[in-house]
Structures are given as C-alpha cells and as structure tokens.
Scaffold this motif. Sequence first.
Motif, mmCIF file in Angstrom:
data_model
loop_
_atom_site.group_PDB
_atom_site.id
_atom_site.type_symbol
_atom_site.label_atom_id
_atom_site.label_comp_id
_atom_site.label_asym_id
_atom_site.label_seq_id
_atom_site.Cartn_x
_atom_site.Cartn_y
_atom_site.Cartn_z
ATOM 1 N N CYS A 1 -6.107 -1.394 -6.468
ATOM 2 C CA CYS A 1 -5.269 -1.787 -5.320
ATOM 3 C C CYS A 1 -5.484 -0.949 -4.046
ATOM 4 O O CYS A 1 -5.743 -1.515 -2.975
ATOM 5 N N PRO A 2 -5.375 0.388 -4.133
ATOM 6 C CA PRO A 2 -5.507 1.149 -2.878
ATOM 7 C C PRO A 2 -6.905 1.049 -2.258
ATOM 8 O O PRO A 2 -7.051 1.270 -1.046
ATOM 9 N N HIS B 1 -6.767 -1.927 0.064
ATOM 10 C CA HIS B 1 -6.061 -1.525 1.288
ATOM 11 C C HIS B 1 -6.962 -0.640 2.149
ATOM 12 O O HIS B 1 -7.001 -0.774 3.373
ATOM 13 N N GLY C 1 0.805 -1.221 0.000
ATOM 14 C CA GLY C 1 0.000 0.000 0.000
ATOM 15 C C GLY C 1 0.834 1.265 0.000
ATOM 16 O O GLY C 1 0.330 2.353 -0.313
ATOM 17 N N GLU D 1 1.592 -5.211 4.730
ATOM 18 C CA GLU D 1 0.180 -5.364 4.363
ATOM 19 C C GLU D 1 -0.426 -6.626 4.964
ATOM 20 O O GLU D 1 -1.642 -6.771 5.026
ATOM 21 N N ASP E 1 0.164 5.350 -0.973
ATOM 22 C CA ASP E 1 0.246 6.405 0.028
ATOM 23 C C ASP E 1 1.201 7.493 -0.449
ATOM 24 O O ASP E 1 0.900 8.693 -0.388
#
Lengths: 256, 271
Positions: free
Chosen positions: B99-100, B103, A72, B178, A76
Amino acid sequence: MTHADTPVLPSETLITAIAALLADVRHVAVGASSPMPAAGAMLRQALDEQTRHVRLSILGSVAHNFFTNGSGELFDCAGQGRIDAFFLGGGQIDGQANVNLVGAGDYPQSKVRWPGSFGSAYLYFVVPRVILFREEHSPRVMVEQVDFISAPGVSPPDVYRPGGPVALLTGKALFSFDKTRPGFTLVSVHPGETLETIRDATGFDFDHPDEVPQTPAPDAATLALLRGPVLDKLAETYPAFAENWRRDLAAQTQHS
Amino acid sequence: MLTNVDSLVDRLRDGMRIAVPVDYAGVAMAFTRPMIARGLRDLDLVCVPTGGLQVDQLIGANCVRSVETSAVSLGEAGGAPRFNAAVKEGRIRVIDATCPAVHAGLIAAQKGSPFFPMRGLIGTDVLRNRPDWKMIDNPFADQGDPVVLIPAIKPDVAIFHAPMADRAGNVWIGRRRELAPMAYAATDTYVTVDRIVDDNLLADETTAAGVLPALYVSGIAHVPQGAWPYGLWGVYPADTDELKRYAAAARTQEGFDAYMAATDTRNDAHP
C-alpha cells in the motif's frame, strides 16, 4: 440478559489474549476485516479506562478512526513511530515468522491466489509490536517455509527495522517470537489442546516449556466488559460478527 | 465540465493506464458498464492502493492487461473471483505492490519528482519481483542503510466517485485525501458525483479545505448512487448483499457472464 453465568466462548478467550498482548500500548491500529483484533483492542481500552487513554485506529470505522489524510496516513503514522501495535494474518506463516498474503505455489501463477500483501511489506518493519493472528491453525497455514514472502520475520542488521513480530496467536495456541534465534516458543495452549495436538497442527518446529500452561480465560470483570461495552462498540464496525457473538451467547445459555 | 458518463468513457482508449481508488474511498462503479460496453482492451489498472469489484468486473469482461496493486478482494464478500482466476491462468499480468509504495509512487508524480524513497520492503518477494524498484544506500547515512526507490506513477486517467461537485468543476473529497494525489498524478481525472451544488465550493472556507479544485478535474458526470453497490463515505453504506451475490455468481466465467447480462441495466440496476 447479562450472560454472567454463560460459559466462556473460545472467541472470548482469544480476545482476552489479544488484550493481554496489548499491555502498555498507546496507539493500536487494526486493519480492515479484523473483528477479533478490533475487539481485543477495545477490551484493552476498556480495561485501562480508569488509568490512561489507549488510542484505537480501526480501519473501516468512522467512530474509531482519527485519519483525515486518506488511506496513506496510517503508513505515515507508522513510519513516524506513532503506532505501537498492529495485527497481521497470512495465508501461510512459517517458523521464521515470514508471512505470505499473495498465494500458494509458484509465483505469479499461484495454485491459490490470495488478495495480496496490503501494507504488510512496510508495517511489519516499522510497527514495534506486530501480533500475528490467524484462527486457522493447520499444517497448510503454519508451514515450514512460505511460498512467497510478503513480509519477512527478521532482517539483516543493516536494514532499518524498529518493528517486527512479538507473538503468534491462533485458534489453538499462543506463541512468542524471539528474533535473535529466530523462532517461536509455545507460551500456552487453549482449552482442549495439548503440546501434541499443537505439534500435529504445526508445520514448523518450535520451543516449548516442559509444562505447557493453558491460555487463561477471562475473569468475571473482564467478561462483563467483553459482553457489555466491547460488544456494543464492536457492532458499529462489525455488525455481523457482533450478532453472531450474541447468538452464540444465547445458545450457550440455553444449553447450560 | 459537466457532462455524462458515456461522453467521458468515449475519451478512454485501449492501453491506457487508469487509477482507481480503494473500495471505501469512492469507486466510480457507474463507469464500469460503459467501459465494458465500449469494448476497451489492454487497460493497465493502478489500484490506490487496493482493488475490488470494479477491477474484478473489468478483468472478467476481458478489458485488462495488467493490474498494479497491493491487493484485490471483495472485502467481507471474500476473494475477487475473476482476478484470482485470471492470475492463475496467466491471462493478466499482476504487478504486486504494498500500500504505501502505491502512495509513494503517486506522491512522486504529484511533486514532479522521478521517485520517492521508502523504508521496509527489503527481503520481501514483493521487492524481488519489482525490477522497476531500485535499492540504494541512503546517501545521508554514515554507513550502509539500504532504502528502496519507488518510481513516479503517472496514470493517463484517474476515475473516482465523490459526494458532490459544483458547477465550476470543483469536487468535494473531504477526508478522502488520497483522491487528490490520484488526480494530481494523472493526466486526466474523470469524476462521478452523487450531487451537483449551485454554490461554489471554493468560495466557502469550510468546504474549500476538502475540495479537489477544478484545475485537476477534466470531466464530471452527475450519477446519484454512482458508487453502488459500494458505499459512499458519510452518504450511504455498501450493499453487502449485492457484493455477496456477485461473489457467488462470478466464481465461474459463465456465472460472471450471466450476472453481468442479467443486471445490464446500469441506470436502474440500483435503488
């Protein structure tokens, strides 16, 4: 063997074009399975070595990867504006710079299913210099309109969007992208291509200058960097690609 | 806490929502065969944030109802053949994400929060096909600033493979952070590890920073090379030839079945 007299390979011209598109970047990130963008970023770093330090984040690499906070962290970092440039491909790319990484045909039961959007639906919005890179340049990839928008080329004014596409580089040509139009302009064609061959291979309309220049080949100093430190460094993350490159050089040397 | 893979798989049930990691972050491949052998059905997989071989094999063996993911592929070995076929034939529900966003959903669950706001997404067909994601105007902005809310992802189980654990059940995950949100978000977390160490990993400040504490771990099985044919970061590389062999075989269902039957010796199939 230095290969100094070996003719320039098409991939070396592409990698040089990528490095040129990365002029002035501080931090470039390269996604998984992207050997040519990784090589272009490494060439940029090598070209600027005497004057400044270009940061590279190459996913899948151990030596060129700063991240310690999981997968991640790239997102970010990008969200905070810490990543200046990134590369996106696409099963389809259209004239508005929309990219489709999901599939051709109706969704969800696509005729052809590709892996999926990965991080494109986010990174395309927040990374200021996104370079679209796809070697295959054919009407089935460069389409008038994508079947599924993984990430849009442009956004309405109220949508937060510091990022977006600046260029499209293919195996045949380089285009720039103008988000105000929006649309692509042909910048240069690679050796062996003309405005007509590009038109035939492209499913969308684009602007072009009256005289279309040829994409510059690397000069001797750039070629030495490419075939020396860049190739060595690339072998850590992309051993198969590096080996093919060396083999192509050896084959060219024999023929020349 | 320390047990074997079969007893952990015995705790899985049909219809569970199971989170699995990206191919380079410790895939518990040693779980795959026992899950198939147990005949699990209607699993809802959550890929964090993408899936690969394990997902493709569970789909090929008809264990899967849906996959929430940003992508499924075999990396350098190409597309995921059983996933692609199942999507094309409409046999599984694919819930496309980015993807994010995966998360973000796990982080919301980690914090016990109902959702997490996210930039991007607006104008994509990814968002258009996610009725569970909501667009609102940023309440802190003076004028319209749309943002997307991603609801918490709360898996029943998270499974992954890590380099080591101690006898107290602490698991060392190092820089693969993760894996922690996966475990925080899930009700139960089952882990396979390459080795068990006698020292308590939390007692040493150097290892403690990279530890997922036993508090979040429900069961551990010792399986050397348990990620094979995937690699384990910092320990061993992926067996790319085996991945390619699978990719070629699994292009058809018959080829997949033959591959799985021929290599169904899960404890000695790998070196």
